[in-house]
Design a protein around this motif. Structure first.
Motif, PDB file in Angstrom:
ATOM      1  N   ALA A  98      -1.965 -12.462   3.773  1.00 15.98           N
ATOM      2  CA  ALA A  98      -2.706 -11.687   2.666  1.00 15.98           C
ATOM      3  C   ALA A  98      -4.186 -12.040   2.872  1.00 15.98           C
ATOM      4  CB  ALA A  98      -2.155 -11.671   1.421  1.00 15.98           C
TER       5      ALA A  98
ATOM      6  N   THR B 170      -6.906  -7.215   9.532  1.00 16.66           N
ATOM      7  CA  THR B 170      -7.142  -5.719   9.478  1.00 16.66           C
ATOM      8  C   THR B 170      -8.458  -5.570   8.889  1.00 16.66           C
ATOM      9  OG1 THR B 170      -6.476  -6.540   7.034  1.00 16.66           O
ATOM     10  CG2 THR B 170      -4.617  -5.854   8.628  1.00 16.66           C
TER      11      THR B 170
ATOM     12  N   GLY C 191      -9.435  -4.263   6.213  1.00 17.39           N
ATOM     13  CA  GLY C 191      -9.915  -4.550   4.718  1.00 17.39           C
ATOM     14  C   GLY C 191     -10.208  -5.896   4.687  1.00 17.39           C
ATOM     15  N   VAL C 192      -9.359  -6.496   5.254  1.00 20.26           N
ATOM     16  CA  VAL C 192      -9.826  -8.295   5.471  1.00 20.26           C
ATOM     17  C   VAL C 192     -11.161  -8.539   5.844  1.00 20.26           C
ATOM     18  CG1 VAL C 192      -9.045 -10.729   6.118  1.00 20.26           C
ATOM     19  CG2 VAL C 192      -7.375  -9.057   5.249  1.00 20.26           C
TER      20      VAL C 192
ATOM     21  N   PRO D  76      -6.448   4.338   3.787  1.00 20.17           N
ATOM     22  CA  PRO D  76      -5.742   5.754   4.275  1.00 20.17           C
ATOM     23  C   PRO D  76      -6.006   6.941   3.564  1.00 20.17           C
ATOM     24  CG  PRO D  76      -4.263   4.198   3.217  1.00 20.17           C
ATOM     25  CD  PRO D  76      -5.573   3.375   3.342  1.00 20.17           C
TER      26      PRO D  76
ATOM     27  N   LEU E 281      -0.935   9.626  -3.680  1.00 20.32           N
ATOM     28  CA  LEU E 281      -1.715   8.791  -2.983  1.00 20.32           C
ATOM     29  C   LEU E 281      -3.166   9.226  -3.137  1.00 20.32           C
ATOM     30  CD1 LEU E 281      -2.499   7.078  -0.351  1.00 20.32           C
ATOM     31  CD2 LEU E 281      -2.019   9.079   1.058  1.00 20.32           C
TER      32      LEU E 281
ATOM     33  N   ASP F  75      -4.361   8.506  -6.896  1.00 22.50           N
ATOM     34  CA  ASP F  75      -4.417   6.851  -6.997  1.00 22.50           C
ATOM     35  C   ASP F  75      -5.752   6.490  -6.471  1.00 22.50           C
ATOM     36  OD1 ASP F  75      -3.565   4.311  -7.452  1.00 22.50           O
ATOM     37  OD2 ASP F  75      -3.739   3.926  -5.517  1.00 22.50           O
TER      38      ASP F  75
ATOM     39  N   MET G 268      -7.066  -3.369  -9.541  1.00 20.20           N
ATOM     40  CA  MET G 268      -5.789  -2.792  -9.134  1.00 20.20           C
ATOM     41  C   MET G 268      -5.182  -1.933 -10.104  1.00 20.20           C
ATOM     42  SD  MET G 268      -5.075  -5.032  -6.157  1.00 20.20           S
ATOM     43  CE  MET G 268      -3.376  -5.694  -6.101  1.00 20.20           C
TER      44      MET G 268
ATOM     45  N   GLY H  65       2.143  -1.034   8.675  1.00 22.00           N
ATOM     46  CA  GLY H  65       0.819  -1.758   9.470  1.00 22.00           C
ATOM     47  C   GLY H  65      -0.197  -1.435   8.780  1.00 22.00           C
ATOM     48  N   ALA H  66      -1.327  -1.910   9.514  1.00 21.07           N
ATOM     49  CA  ALA H  66      -2.636  -1.985   9.244  1.00 21.07           C
ATOM     50  C   ALA H  66      -3.247  -0.418   8.642  1.00 21.07           C
ATOM     51  CB  ALA H  66      -3.577  -2.408  10.431  1.00 21.07           C
TER      52      ALA H  66
ATOM     53  N   TYR I 224      -2.036   1.480   6.691  1.00 19.03           N
ATOM     54  CA  TYR I 224      -1.627   1.770   5.441  1.00 19.03           C
ATOM     55  C   TYR I 224      -2.290   0.846   4.285  1.00 19.03           C
ATOM     56  CZ  TYR I 224       1.840   4.376   7.949  1.00 19.03           C
ATOM     57  OH  TYR I 224       2.199   5.184   8.787  1.00 19.03           O
ATOM     58  N   GLU I 225      -3.383   0.049   4.788  1.00 23.76           N
ATOM     59  CA  GLU I 225      -3.962  -0.822   3.952  1.00 23.76           C
ATOM     60  C   GLU I 225      -4.777  -0.367   2.891  1.00 23.76           C
ATOM     61  OE1 GLU I 225      -6.806  -3.177   5.945  1.00 23.76           O
ATOM     62  OE2 GLU I 225      -6.342  -5.058   4.763  1.00 23.76           O
ATOM     63  N   GLY I 226      -4.717  -0.832   1.589  1.00 19.46           N
ATOM     64  CA  GLY I 226      -5.706  -0.726   0.528  1.00 19.46           C
ATOM     65  C   GLY I 226      -6.383  -1.731   0.222  1.00 19.46           C
ATOM     66  N   PRO I 227      -6.076  -2.523  -0.784  1.00 23.74           N
ATOM     67  CA  PRO I 227      -6.561  -3.689  -0.880  1.00 23.74           C
ATOM     68  C   PRO I 227      -6.465  -4.758   0.416  1.00 23.74           C
ATOM     69  CG  PRO I 227      -5.602  -3.315  -3.085  1.00 23.74           C
ATOM     70  CD  PRO I 227      -5.005  -2.497  -1.823  1.00 23.74           C
ATOM     71  N   PRO I 228      -7.456  -5.604   0.466  1.00 28.97           N
ATOM     72  CA  PRO I 228      -7.137  -6.713   1.800  1.00 28.97           C
ATOM     73  C   PRO I 228      -5.817  -7.227   1.954  1.00 28.97           C
ATOM     74  CG  PRO I 228      -9.410  -7.239   0.661  1.00 28.97           C
ATOM     75  CD  PRO I 228      -8.340  -6.063  -0.403  1.00 28.97           C
ATOM     76  N   GLY I 229      -5.245  -6.778   3.135  1.00 29.99           N
ATOM     77  CA  GLY I 229      -3.783  -7.346   3.477  1.00 29.99           C
ATOM     78  C   GLY I 229      -2.618  -6.619   2.837  1.00 29.99           C
ATOM     79  N   LEU I 230      -2.870  -5.724   1.790  1.00 26.19           N
ATOM     80  CA  LEU I 230      -1.910  -5.233   0.806  1.00 26.19           C
ATOM     81  C   LEU I 230      -1.679  -3.575   1.400  1.00 26.19           C
ATOM     82  CD1 LEU I 230      -2.889  -6.947  -2.366  1.00 26.19           C
ATOM     83  CD2 LEU I 230      -1.051  -7.741  -0.819  1.00 26.19           C
TER      84      LEU I 230
ATOM     85  N   HIS J 132      -1.748   0.017   0.359  1.00 23.68           N
ATOM     86  CA  HIS J 132      -2.356   0.890  -0.465  1.00 23.68           C
ATOM     87  C   HIS J 132      -1.620   1.427  -1.612  1.00 23.68           C
ATOM     88  CE1 HIS J 132      -4.676   4.204  -2.243  1.00 23.68           C
ATOM     89  NE2 HIS J 132      -5.497   4.116  -1.296  1.00 23.68           N
ATOM     90  N   GLY J 133      -1.903   1.171  -2.892  1.00 25.50           N
ATOM     91  CA  GLY J 133      -1.061   1.426  -4.102  1.00 25.50           C
ATOM     92  C   GLY J 133      -0.558   3.034  -4.033  1.00 25.50           C
TER      93      GLY J 133
ATOM     94  N   VAL K 271       0.008   4.435  -1.212  1.00 29.08           N
ATOM     95  CA  VAL K 271       0.949   4.742  -0.238  1.00 29.08           C
ATOM     96  C   VAL K 271       2.167   4.290  -0.832  1.00 29.08           C
ATOM     97  CG1 VAL K 271       1.729   3.638   2.086  1.00 29.08           C
ATOM     98  CG2 VAL K 271      -0.520   4.477   1.652  1.00 29.08           C
TER      99      VAL K 271
ATOM    100  N   GLY L  13       1.008  -7.210  -5.713  1.00 33.83           N
ATOM    101  CA  GLY L  13       0.566  -6.560  -4.608  1.00 33.83           C
ATOM    102  C   GLY L  13       1.821  -6.403  -3.653  1.00 33.83           C
TER     103      GLY L  13
ATOM    104  N   LEU M  11       1.329  -5.836   3.455  1.00 33.27           N
ATOM    105  CA  LEU M  11       1.550  -5.098   4.724  1.00 33.27           C
ATOM    106  C   LEU M  11       2.672  -5.760   5.582  1.00 33.27           C
ATOM    107  CD1 LEU M  11      -2.019  -4.618   5.931  1.00 33.27           C
ATOM    108  CD2 LEU M  11      -0.337  -2.892   5.003  1.00 33.27           C
TER     109      LEU M  11
END
Lengths: 231, 231
Positions: free
Chosen positions: A3, A70, A72-73, A87, A133, A136, A151, B116-117, B119-125, B127-128, B130, B162, B165
């Motif tokens: 994460a 990723t 985001g990271v 996304p 989506l 949000d 969040m 996978g990557a 679909y990421e929102g916050p880093p490593g997570l 997206h809410g 999604v 969270g 991913l």
């Protein structure tokens, strides 16, 4: 995937970001067009198989070197946000329509965007989950722009009518807030008016909470990376 | 795009559907891999530009012949469902992970899938939004499997933590129903347990309502295309 791997915050200079954006924007748009063509093409089977082989070849070449984490990271903000993998708004993410969002420090966000065939749920209509989506993300943009980032805690969507595929508009705004929570509202607008309404509760991170409190005490507050503070 | 053009219901025979699926499944997977590679590649700029040119060429060839309407409109069910363009479960839609959903007539649905990557929102997570996209689809699958299909009326997501991913699981079920509405619940499960909970209200279409009423009166009920009736 971890994460929060120990990558430093993104401190790429502004002009370098612009240069990279000029590379990624048209590339991701080509892949986005390919996604659209995938659900709309009517060419013959041989053409499909030939296209598949060519795409697999491109993928193999792109996979030769991969990022260590990723986007985001890697792009965690240090002054300037770069949500390219997002996304909904990510210019480097072919899943994203992508939305171009205009926002203001009063905590408002709006976007005019297009949802094509790849976002279809019921016949001719945008998938209800795609509606949620987009909303949000828009509510998150509104609270972020208003200096109340966070969040999503709870998200409620009320579907008033089907949202037709095509040109759409989304609007979101901060409705109210207390010390920890921010309530945001928003809606999606189609050619016949509002199609869906959203309300979300966003939780302010501790770091931002402490900075807001210090600012209210008149203290000199260090900037929160990538965020503006609500006045 | 018209919402309901006058195309006849899809009456493609089962074996032809299987044959077409064998063509589209690996093609869409190749495009899906390309979407993933787009947000993860670290190859040089020349390689990106070369890939873009090749993808644009494939798109031009696929666009030479296009379907007269969206897949959702063309594949309106006549006995057998074929939701290939769906952005969550569609095997022909590169946006979809895609989820393979197991469902039962008691109105339950479950799926193990990978985010996978892209679909990421916050880093490593994830997206809410999604999370809400997947849960909206899963709740819809549960009510459909239970013979209580319908459009989403309201959807509420409560985010508990969270969603990392990676490999995830989604479960949904019918909670209760009256004559017109069906309440469904569901959740998303990550490696550390439930990450988000959903409740949705689905509105039963008039046609299905009338058939359920006729069945309760002991009348011989013609089958609703693509739906099983809840016993």
């Amino acid at each position: 995937m971890k994460a929060f791997p120990p990558f430093p915050p993104d401190d790429t200079p502004g002009e370098e970001i612009e240069r990279e954006a000029a590379l990624w924007r048209p590339f991701a748009q080509a892949v986005r067009d390919l996604v659209d063509a995938s659900v709309r093409t009517a060419v013959g089977e041989d053409e499909i198989r030939a296209a598949q082989a060519e795409i697999e070849d491109v993928v193999a070449r792109l996979r030769k070197e991969q990022l260590p984490a990723t986007l985001g990271v890697l792009h965690r903000p240090n002054g300037r946000r770069r949500p390219w993998g997002n996304p909904v708004i990510g210019v480097r993410n072919p899943i994203a329509p992508p939305l171009v969002v205009r926002s203001s420090p009063e905590g408002r966000a709006e976007s005019d965007f297009h949802c094509g065939a790849a976002y279809e749920g019921p016949p001719g209509l945008v998938h209800g989950g795609v509606v949620s989506l987009v909303l949000d993300q828009m509510l998150g943009q509104a609270v972020g722009a208003g200096g109340r980032p966070g969040m999503t805690g709870t998200l409620t969507i009320v579907y008033r009518r089907g949202t037709p595929l095509g040109d759409l508009r989304a609007e979101a705004w901060i409705d109210r807030y207390d010390e920890v929570k921010t309530w945001a509202k928003g809606h999606l607008i189609g050619p016949d008016g509002v199609t869906a309404e959203a309300e979300g509760v966003f939780i302010l991170p501790r770091q931002v909470r402490e900075q807001l409190a210090a600012a209210q005490r008149g203290e000199d507050v260090p900037p929160v990376p990538g965020l503006r503070i609500f006045e």
